[in-house]
Motif scaffolding. Structure first.
Motif, short mmCIF file in Angstrom:
data_model
loop_
_atom_site.label_atom_id
_atom_site.label_comp_id
_atom_site.label_asym_id
_atom_site.label_seq_id
_atom_site.Cartn_x
_atom_site.Cartn_y
_atom_site.Cartn_z
N GLY A 1 -9.71 10.93 -12.95
CA GLY A 1 -10.96 10.27 -13.28
C GLY A 1 -11.09 8.88 -12.69
O GLY A 1 -12.17 8.43 -12.38
N GLU A 2 -9.95 8.20 -12.50
CA GLU A 2 -10.02 6.81 -12.05
C GLU A 2 -9.71 6.65 -10.56
O GLU A 2 -9.78 5.55 -10.04
CB GLU A 2 -9.03 5.94 -12.84
CG GLU A 2 -9.20 6.00 -14.32
CD GLU A 2 -10.27 5.03 -14.82
OE1 GLU A 2 -10.16 3.84 -14.53
OE2 GLU A 2 -11.21 5.50 -15.48
N ALA A 3 -9.33 7.75 -9.90
CA ALA A 3 -8.97 7.65 -8.48
C ALA A 3 -10.23 7.44 -7.66
O ALA A 3 -11.06 8.35 -7.55
CB ALA A 3 -8.23 8.90 -8.02
N ARG A 4 -10.42 6.25 -7.13
CA ARG A 4 -11.62 5.99 -6.34
C ARG A 4 -11.30 5.73 -4.88
O ARG A 4 -12.02 6.17 -4.01
CB ARG A 4 -12.41 4.84 -6.95
CG ARG A 4 -13.67 5.36 -7.64
CD ARG A 4 -14.18 4.39 -8.65
NE ARG A 4 -13.55 4.60 -9.94
CZ ARG A 4 -13.68 3.79 -10.96
NH1 ARG A 4 -14.39 2.69 -10.83
NH2 ARG A 4 -13.10 4.06 -12.10
N GLU B 1 0.84 -1.19 0.00
CA GLU B 1 0.00 0.00 0.00
C GLU B 1 0.88 1.25 0.00
O GLU B 1 0.63 2.20 -0.73
CB GLU B 1 -0.90 -0.01 1.23
CG GLU B 1 -2.19 0.75 1.02
CD GLU B 1 -3.00 0.80 2.30
OE1 GLU B 1 -3.49 1.87 2.63
OE2 GLU B 1 -3.10 -0.25 2.97
N CYS C 1 1.25 4.06 -2.93
CA CYS C 1 1.04 5.48 -2.63
C CYS C 1 2.19 6.32 -3.16
O CYS C 1 1.98 7.39 -3.75
CB CYS C 1 0.92 5.70 -1.12
SG CYS C 1 -0.74 5.42 -0.47
N LEU D 1 -11.82 16.47 -18.20
CA LEU D 1 -12.35 15.66 -17.10
C LEU D 1 -13.88 15.63 -17.14
O LEU D 1 -14.50 14.57 -17.00
CB LEU D 1 -11.87 16.23 -15.77
CG LEU D 1 -12.02 15.35 -14.55
CD1 LEU D 1 -11.23 14.06 -14.72
CD2 LEU D 1 -11.56 16.08 -13.30
N TYR E 1 2.07 6.48 -6.98
CA TYR E 1 0.93 7.31 -7.38
C TYR E 1 1.23 8.79 -7.19
O TYR E 1 0.98 9.62 -8.06
CB TYR E 1 -0.27 6.90 -6.53
CG TYR E 1 -1.55 6.84 -7.29
CD1 TYR E 1 -1.80 5.81 -8.18
CD2 TYR E 1 -2.53 7.81 -7.11
CE1 TYR E 1 -2.98 5.75 -8.88
CE2 TYR E 1 -3.71 7.76 -7.81
CZ TYR E 1 -3.94 6.73 -8.69
OH TYR E 1 -5.10 6.68 -9.38
N TYR F 1 -15.05 13.59 -20.12
CA TYR F 1 -14.80 12.18 -19.81
C TYR F 1 -15.94 11.60 -18.98
O TYR F 1 -16.46 10.52 -19.27
CB TYR F 1 -13.46 12.07 -19.09
CG TYR F 1 -13.16 10.73 -18.46
CD1 TYR F 1 -12.72 9.67 -19.25
CD2 TYR F 1 -13.28 10.53 -17.09
CE1 TYR F 1 -12.43 8.44 -18.68
CE2 TYR F 1 -12.99 9.32 -16.52
CZ TYR F 1 -12.57 8.27 -17.31
OH TYR F 1 -12.28 7.07 -16.73
N HIS F 2 -16.36 12.35 -17.95
CA HIS F 2 -17.43 11.86 -17.09
C HIS F 2 -18.79 11.91 -17.78
O HIS F 2 -19.58 10.98 -17.67
CB HIS F 2 -17.46 12.65 -15.78
CG HIS F 2 -16.44 12.17 -14.81
ND1 HIS F 2 -16.47 10.90 -14.28
CD2 HIS F 2 -15.34 12.76 -14.29
CE1 HIS F 2 -15.43 10.74 -13.47
NE2 HIS F 2 -14.74 11.86 -13.46
N ARG G 1 -17.20 7.96 -18.89
CA ARG G 1 -15.81 7.48 -18.81
C ARG G 1 -15.25 7.11 -20.18
O ARG G 1 -14.63 6.07 -20.34
CB ARG G 1 -15.71 6.29 -17.86
CG ARG G 1 -16.18 6.62 -16.47
CD ARG G 1 -16.02 5.49 -15.52
NE ARG G 1 -16.36 5.95 -14.18
CZ ARG G 1 -15.50 6.59 -13.39
NH1 ARG G 1 -14.27 6.79 -13.78
NH2 ARG G 1 -15.88 7.01 -12.21
N SER H 1 -6.94 6.33 -0.43
CA SER H 1 -5.49 6.49 -0.45
C SER H 1 -5.03 7.01 -1.81
O SER H 1 -4.07 7.78 -1.89
CB SER H 1 -4.79 5.18 -0.09
OG SER H 1 -5.03 4.20 -1.04
N ALA H 2 -5.72 6.62 -2.89
CA ALA H 2 -5.34 7.11 -4.22
C ALA H 2 -5.58 8.62 -4.32
O ALA H 2 -4.74 9.37 -4.82
CB ALA H 2 -6.13 6.37 -5.29
#
Lengths: 113, 241
Positions: free
Chosen positions: B189-192, A40, A44, A81, A47, A84-85, A89, B195-196
């Motif tokens: 858009g994909e961060a759900r 995890e 993180c 964004l 990311y 996209y939504h 998506r 923690s992301a």
């Protein structure tokens, strides 16, 4: 700017360190739990690093993009964004709308200036 | 169920042609234009695409070299940016492994180089389907799928690199924004998971805060400081809430 030989060596070294994760995954597959705390943390870090990279390219770019307006780049992100939504998506819709708005904003700026 | 290896190879290649190749292609079209802007000759753009095969890592390398970062810092940042491949390979490899008759381990180490966000995501989903239950067919499918992805990425990168010189300024800017925009939409858009989202915000904040003072270190700082902060936030949140 580093020379091409220097870039070439850096590319090969980067290829190797990137592959290390893939190789490690092969060696340890079936023996490690991908849901542990260590994992995890690592994800993180990865990311956050990529988020930092994109934030830097959009807010404070070097090269070509440095000649464009910050407001236009941010607007393009927002529109992409949203599109996209709205298009459920759909990455293609996001890209097309974002780039179109970005180029359009740059064009209008050119007319005013 | 597909038993013929060649058919599985062709099936993988065919399924890559279409949305996966197009989305990857758009990202690499932009990468090619950024590479040309950073002074890469075409062969270095291709070398980076084949040798690294991870667009974020390729961009980190380009950004950090432009910022004058030390090679060791650059390698560390690229290495950290690629950490996602570890859990991906970890979960994919058992699906490719045949129970009794095992392939030699070095082949797995080679095929692991093909693992990317796109190839992994599609493979994990497709390997649940009834036609791809045989590990041998999966192996071939994965190679066929990946080959088309890498091929289209390479072709698009070269096109992007050559296009940038021929386009009017506005179109050039649009091309250069393609890849960062693609990652922005993917990330945000994909961060759900919590923690992301925390990692996104912390990483971006640290990178921008460090950018002026230490451009060569801002990406490493974003990863290590921002990522650790996001990890701790998420942990304490999970414990208390």
């Amino acid at each position: 700017m580093p020379g091409t030989a220097e870039i070439g060596v850096a590319i090969l070294a980067c290829g190797f360190v990137t592959w290390l994760w893939r190789g490690l995954g092969v060696l340890l597959s079936g023996r490690l739990d991908p849901k542990s705390a260590m994992f995890e943390w690592v994800s993180c870090v990865a990311y956050a690093l990529v988020a930092g990279l994109i934030a830097r390219i959009i807010v404070a770019p070097s090269g070509l993009l440095a000649q464009t307006a910050l407001a236009d780049r941010l607007l393009a992100c927002l529109v992409a964004l949203l599109a996209y939504h709205l298009a459920r998506r759909n990455m293609f819709a996001g890209m097309v709308c974002g780039i179109a708005v970005f180029v359009g904003a740059g064009y209008v700026r050119g007319l005013i200036a | 169920m597909i038993a013929d290896p060649r058919r599985a190879l062709v099936l993988g290649a065919r399924e890559a042609l279409g949305v996966p190749a197009a989305v990857l292609g758009a990202g690499f079209l932009g990468y090619g234009s950024l590479a040309a802007d950073a002074g890469y000759p075409v062969y270095l753009t291709l070398l980076a695409t084949f040798a690294i095969w991870a667009l974020p890592g390729q961009l980190v390398l380009m950004e950090m070299q432009a910022a004058g970062a030390a090679l060791a810092a650059t390698l560390l940042a690229v290495w950290l940016s690629a950490a996602r491949f570890f859990p991906m390979t970890l979960t994919l490899m058992p699906l490719l492994r045949r129970g009794g008759r095992a392939r030699s381990w070095w082949r797995f180490l080679l095929v692991a180089q093909l693992v990317s966000m796109t190839t992994w995501a599609v493979a994990i989903r497709r390997f649940e389907d009834s036609d791809l239950q045989d590990p041998g067919s999966r192996w071939q499918y994965f190679i066929g799928f990946s080959a088309v992805c890498i091929g289209s990425a390479a072709v698009c990168a070269v096109i992007g690199q050559l296009l940038i010189g021929a386009l009017p300024p506005l179109a050039k800017y649009g091309l250069a924004l393609l890849t960062p925009l693609y990652f922005f939409v993917t990330l945000v858009g994909e961060a759900r998971s919590k923690s992301a989202i925390a990692a996104l915000i912390c990483g971006a904040a640290v990178a921008l805060a460090l950018h002026e003072a230490a451009p060569g270190w801002s990406l490493l700082g974003a990863g290590l400081i921002g990522g650790s902060a996001a990890f701790l936030l998420q942990r304490s949140h999970a414990r208390h809430g």
